[in-house]
Design an enzyme around this catalytic site. Sequence first.
Site, PDB file in Angstrom:
ATOM      1  N   SER A  71     -30.737  48.854  14.958  1.00  0.00           N
ATOM      2  CA  SER A  71     -30.838  47.892  13.842  1.00  0.00           C
ATOM      3  C   SER A  71     -30.145  48.330  12.566  1.00  0.00           C
ATOM      4  O   SER A  71     -30.083  47.554  11.607  1.00  0.00           O
ATOM      5  CB  SER A  71     -32.310  47.589  13.548  1.00  0.00           C
ATOM      6  OG  SER A  71     -32.838  46.734  14.536  1.00  0.00           O
ATOM      7  N   LYS A  74     -27.675  46.029  10.969  1.00  0.00           N
ATOM      8  CA  LYS A  74     -28.006  44.988   9.987  1.00  0.00           C
ATOM      9  C   LYS A  74     -27.536  45.329   8.579  1.00  0.00           C
ATOM     10  O   LYS A  74     -27.543  44.452   7.697  1.00  0.00           O
ATOM     11  CB  LYS A  74     -29.512  44.719  10.003  1.00  0.00           C
ATOM     12  CG  LYS A  74     -30.031  44.158  11.326  1.00  0.00           C
ATOM     13  CD  LYS A  74     -31.521  43.863  11.260  1.00  0.00           C
ATOM     14  CE  LYS A  74     -32.041  43.257  12.549  1.00  0.00           C
ATOM     15  NZ  LYS A  74     -32.334  44.253  13.591  1.00  0.00           N
ATOM     16  N   SER A 131     -36.766  43.949   9.801  1.00  0.00           N
ATOM     17  CA  SER A 131     -35.685  44.127  10.765  1.00  0.00           C
ATOM     18  C   SER A 131     -35.605  42.944  11.724  1.00  0.00           C
ATOM     19  O   SER A 131     -35.387  43.110  12.927  1.00  0.00           O
ATOM     20  CB  SER A 131     -35.866  45.440  11.547  1.00  0.00           C
ATOM     21  OG  SER A 131     -34.681  45.801  12.214  1.00  0.00           O
ATOM     22  N   LYS A 237     -32.094  51.093   5.872  1.00  0.00           N
ATOM     23  CA  LYS A 237     -32.381  50.426   7.138  1.00  0.00           C
ATOM     24  C   LYS A 237     -32.693  51.420   8.243  1.00  0.00           C
ATOM     25  O   LYS A 237     -32.006  52.418   8.422  1.00  0.00           O
ATOM     26  CB  LYS A 237     -31.176  49.566   7.570  1.00  0.00           C
ATOM     27  CG  LYS A 237     -31.491  48.622   8.690  1.00  0.00           C
ATOM     28  CD  LYS A 237     -32.421  47.518   8.245  1.00  0.00           C
ATOM     29  CE  LYS A 237     -33.096  46.821   9.418  1.00  0.00           C
ATOM     30  NZ  LYS A 237     -34.111  47.650  10.106  1.00  0.00           N
TER      31      LYS A 237
END
Length: 397
Positions: A71, A74, A131, A237
């Site tokens: 993730s 992202k 997320s 993140k």
Amino acid sequence: MKKALIAGFLVLCVALSSAAVPSYAEDNSKPGEGSSQEELAPGARSAILLDADTGTIIYEKNSHDKLPPASITKIMTMLLTMEAIDEGQLQWTDKVRTSEYAASMGGSQIFLEPGEEMTVDEMLKGIAMASGNDASVAVAEKIAGSEEAFVKLMNEKAAELGMKDTHFVNCNGLPAENHYTSAHDIAVMSRELLKYDQITKYTGAYQDYLRKDSEKPFWLVNTNKLVRFYTGADGLKTGYTSEAKFCLSATAKRDGLRAVAVVMGAPDTKTRNNEVSRMFDYAFSQYSMHSIYKPGEVLGIVKVQKGTVPEISIQADKDYSVLVKKGVKSPDIRHEIQMEPNLKAPVAAGQVVGKLTVYQGDRVVKEFELTSPVEVKKAGFWKLFKRTTGKLFHVDS
């Protein structure tokens, strides 16, 4: 003599005081090494630590290895979202409709229903904090029309930023063949995302709500626990898949120094968080930012040939700083400003008109581009005539 000086380079060489001044980061530690060969991220598959403002690498380990990012992908999705907002393509209050495809995403999600609408602001919360794979696809479709078209934009942006270790296949990081990046490239796109000050409002929040006034409010808790437990941390993140293991691109700021630390392939969340914290501790204890010019300070004057104004005053539009090692004396730090000697109108606002170069001895340690704060159009014949005759008779024009 005066005309010759005006036509030539404007060179301001200012030697810093011979008092105690720390030396630059790259002069005191090699990439991949910490203090006394200390391994800062022993449990991670790869890692990097750098200063967000200048990009100076403090530590790295296998930083160019191409690995699945989960993730952390992202970050690029958020970057393109922030760019779309900055360029006026999106507004914070715009509604984003959830397609059947977006709602079908598994893994981490905010449980969007097909046809459900949320604002860009709410979707970004869902991406940054929870997320949300579904929110990522919904925003991607809003910006580019389809996830495929958005992924093309992601790869184009990666190429623009010089991310040579990266290839994206989707916008959320779900496992996919040929979807990879590196710790180095993650740090690059993280630095770019941090240029948008508003982003840490989302990445730095520990908890919030979606659908707050509905019958089923959705509680958001940030997957990055460092924003609660590490002083100064406010992003960015996390990522996890069984293939990628535990990943994190984190940022924290103390005393004017913003650091970015990335770990990939850590065995568990505890190791991931501990190693990022350890890198931050090292950065903040060993390094500081040394200011060359502060915002608003005048750097010099650049002459404009045949412009509606004859010259432009160039001021620092940000804090021009370099990363320095604490406690090491180095009196041979200096900087030099060079302005374009043959600048001709028209000049666009933001056009590069010079550069600020920082030296240690004879070695360049950092260069900053200097840009025009204003647009200067080409002057008409009559204005140029008056200016010329005014100079002859010492009259302002």
